[in-house]
Design a protein around this motif. Structure first.
Motif, mmCIF file in Angstrom:
data_model
loop_
_atom_site.group_PDB
_atom_site.id
_atom_site.type_symbol
_atom_site.label_atom_id
_atom_site.label_comp_id
_atom_site.label_asym_id
_atom_site.label_seq_id
_atom_site.Cartn_x
_atom_site.Cartn_y
_atom_site.Cartn_z
ATOM 1 N N LEU A 9 -58.719 124.629 -44.234
ATOM 2 C CA LEU A 9 -57.825 124.258 -43.142
ATOM 3 C C LEU A 9 -56.886 123.134 -43.536
ATOM 4 O O LEU A 9 -55.867 122.908 -42.868
ATOM 5 C CB LEU A 9 -58.639 123.847 -41.913
ATOM 6 C CG LEU A 9 -59.372 124.986 -41.200
ATOM 7 C CD1 LEU A 9 -60.207 124.449 -40.053
ATOM 8 C CD2 LEU A 9 -58.386 126.026 -40.699
ATOM 9 N N LEU A 13 -51.439 126.193 -41.736
ATOM 10 C CA LEU A 13 -51.384 127.571 -41.237
ATOM 11 C C LEU A 13 -51.695 128.581 -42.334
ATOM 12 O O LEU A 13 -52.248 129.658 -42.054
ATOM 13 C CB LEU A 13 -50.009 127.846 -40.631
ATOM 14 C CG LEU A 13 -49.688 127.068 -39.353
ATOM 15 C CD1 LEU A 13 -48.262 127.361 -38.898
ATOM 16 C CD2 LEU A 13 -50.677 127.422 -38.240
ATOM 17 N N VAL A 16 -55.367 128.871 -42.303
ATOM 18 C CA VAL A 16 -55.800 129.691 -41.163
ATOM 19 C C VAL A 16 -55.595 131.171 -41.473
ATOM 20 O O VAL A 16 -56.466 132.001 -41.201
ATOM 21 C CB VAL A 16 -55.022 129.296 -39.894
ATOM 22 C CG1 VAL A 16 -55.306 130.280 -38.764
ATOM 23 C CG2 VAL A 16 -55.385 127.879 -39.466
ATOM 24 N N LEU A 19 -58.289 132.373 -43.873
ATOM 25 C CA LEU A 19 -59.591 132.540 -43.218
ATOM 26 C C LEU A 19 -59.633 133.815 -42.393
ATOM 27 O O LEU A 19 -60.589 134.598 -42.484
ATOM 28 C CB LEU A 19 -59.875 131.331 -42.323
ATOM 29 C CG LEU A 19 -60.290 130.033 -43.016
ATOM 30 C CD1 LEU A 19 -60.364 128.898 -42.000
ATOM 31 C CD2 LEU A 19 -61.637 130.198 -43.714
ATOM 32 N N ALA A 20 -58.608 134.033 -41.574
ATOM 33 C CA ALA A 20 -58.590 135.217 -40.704
ATOM 34 C C ALA A 20 -58.469 136.502 -41.520
ATOM 35 O O ALA A 20 -59.067 137.527 -41.174
ATOM 36 C CB ALA A 20 -57.446 135.108 -39.700
ATOM 37 N N LEU A 38 -61.834 127.630 -34.765
ATOM 38 C CA LEU A 38 -60.417 127.286 -34.917
ATOM 39 C C LEU A 38 -59.840 126.770 -33.604
ATOM 40 O O LEU A 38 -59.056 125.812 -33.595
ATOM 41 C CB LEU A 38 -59.632 128.512 -35.389
ATOM 42 C CG LEU A 38 -59.870 128.958 -36.835
ATOM 43 C CD1 LEU A 38 -59.120 130.259 -37.126
ATOM 44 C CD2 LEU A 38 -59.446 127.875 -37.815
ATOM 45 N N ALA A 42 -58.586 123.221 -34.514
ATOM 46 C CA ALA A 42 -57.271 123.290 -35.153
ATOM 47 C C ALA A 42 -56.129 123.453 -34.167
ATOM 48 O O ALA A 42 -54.998 123.717 -34.573
ATOM 49 C CB ALA A 42 -57.248 124.460 -36.157
ATOM 50 N N LEU A 52 -51.322 129.380 -33.758
ATOM 51 C CA LEU A 52 -52.585 129.821 -34.359
ATOM 52 C C LEU A 52 -52.862 131.276 -34.026
ATOM 53 O O LEU A 52 -53.287 132.050 -34.891
ATOM 54 C CB LEU A 52 -53.740 128.957 -33.850
ATOM 55 C CG LEU A 52 -54.025 127.636 -34.554
ATOM 56 C CD1 LEU A 52 -55.187 126.926 -33.871
ATOM 57 C CD2 LEU A 52 -54.331 127.859 -36.023
ATOM 58 N N ALA A 56 -53.254 134.051 -36.884
ATOM 59 C CA ALA A 56 -54.546 134.727 -36.992
ATOM 60 C C ALA A 56 -54.407 136.230 -36.746
ATOM 61 O O ALA A 56 -55.048 137.049 -37.424
ATOM 62 C CB ALA A 56 -55.544 134.121 -36.008
ATOM 63 N N ASN A 151 -58.372 138.030 -30.525
ATOM 64 C CA ASN A 151 -58.173 136.676 -31.034
ATOM 65 C C ASN A 151 -57.823 135.699 -29.915
ATOM 66 O O ASN A 151 -58.289 134.556 -29.906
ATOM 67 C CB ASN A 151 -57.066 136.665 -32.090
ATOM 68 C CG ASN A 151 -57.450 137.412 -33.353
ATOM 69 O OD1 ASN A 151 -58.595 137.822 -33.505
ATOM 70 N ND2 ASN A 151 -56.505 137.601 -34.243
ATOM 71 N N LEU A 155 -59.876 132.204 -29.303
ATOM 72 C CA LEU A 155 -59.109 130.995 -29.594
ATOM 73 C C LEU A 155 -58.908 130.158 -28.327
ATOM 74 O O LEU A 155 -59.071 128.925 -28.344
ATOM 75 C CB LEU A 155 -57.748 131.359 -30.196
ATOM 76 C CG LEU A 155 -57.724 131.748 -31.672
ATOM 77 C CD1 LEU A 155 -56.335 132.242 -32.063
ATOM 78 C CD2 LEU A 155 -58.125 130.570 -32.562
#
Length: 205
Positions: A9, A13, A16, A19-20, A38, A42, A52, A56, A151, A155
């Motif tokens: 992180l 971005l 992110v 990770l996604a 997240l 984040a 985000l 994502a 998502n 989120l």
């Protein structure tokens, strides 16, 4: 916050996105855990949360398109053998994969959308979409919509937990337990539902 996730992180971005995207290739940790995390860590404000979500969702859709391309490349027979041999290692039963693959032939847009809400299937069913040579644009559009809804839910929940004043870890853990229970019930219904219906018809018949 320390550890590997904190290091990733640290790239902002791009981290992110990585990770996604990686979660779509290998779902460790599961997406709901990652997205709650997240949202809680984040997203300091609403505008960042929206960004985000965009990043994502694009990453999730990109991961699905990678598996779609793999399926398109290897074809239906090799894809079927691949899932039969290795599916159990990622909790994807071969019978489940084949049933959903048959459903794809009947309504690929609806199945592509709903697949984003089914554990494990949401990661690997795009292989079937590619192997069956389903049209890429409708598949991508339905996947994008499904990933956006999935998502956004987690989120936003993580973001709201952060400012709620409650014990975020405890509440987040309860949410994860509920989601896992619902996913398990769905998978059991998917696995045993057809057999139960056949037995009922045999008894009544």
């Amino acid at each position: 916050m320390t550890g590997p996730l904190a290091a990733i992180l640290g790239f902002g971005l791009f981290g992110v996105f990585c990770l996604a995207f990686t979660e779509k290739i290998l779902p460790i940790p599961p997406s709901h855990v990652l997205l709650l995390f997240l949202g809680m860590t984040a997203a300091p404000d609403g505008s960042t949360l929206a960004i985000l979500l965009l990043v994502a969702t694009l990453a999730s859709t990109s991961g699905c398109l990678v598996w779609y391309a793999v399926g398109r490349r290897i074809g239906p027979d090799r894809a079927d053998r691949l899932v039969e041999r290795f599916g159990r290692y990622v909790f994807l039963r071969h019978a489940t994969y084949r049933r959903l693959g048959q459903a794809y032939r009947r309504n690929h847009v609806r199945v592509s959308l709903l697949a984003q809400f089914i554990p494990t299937v949401r990661n690997y069913l795009p292989i079937a979409a590619g192997a069956l040579c389903l049209p890429a644009f409708p598949f991508a559009a339905a996947t994008l919509l499904g990933a956006t809804l999935w998502n956004a839910g987690f989120l936003t929940t993580g973001y709201l937990l952060r400012g709620s004043g409650r014990d975020s870890f405890t509440v987040g853990l309860r949410i994860i337990v509920i989601v896992v229970a619902l996913e398990t019930a769905f998978m059991l219904a998917l696995r045993y539902g057809p057999a139960c219906r056949r037995r009922i018809r045999q008894v009544l018949g």
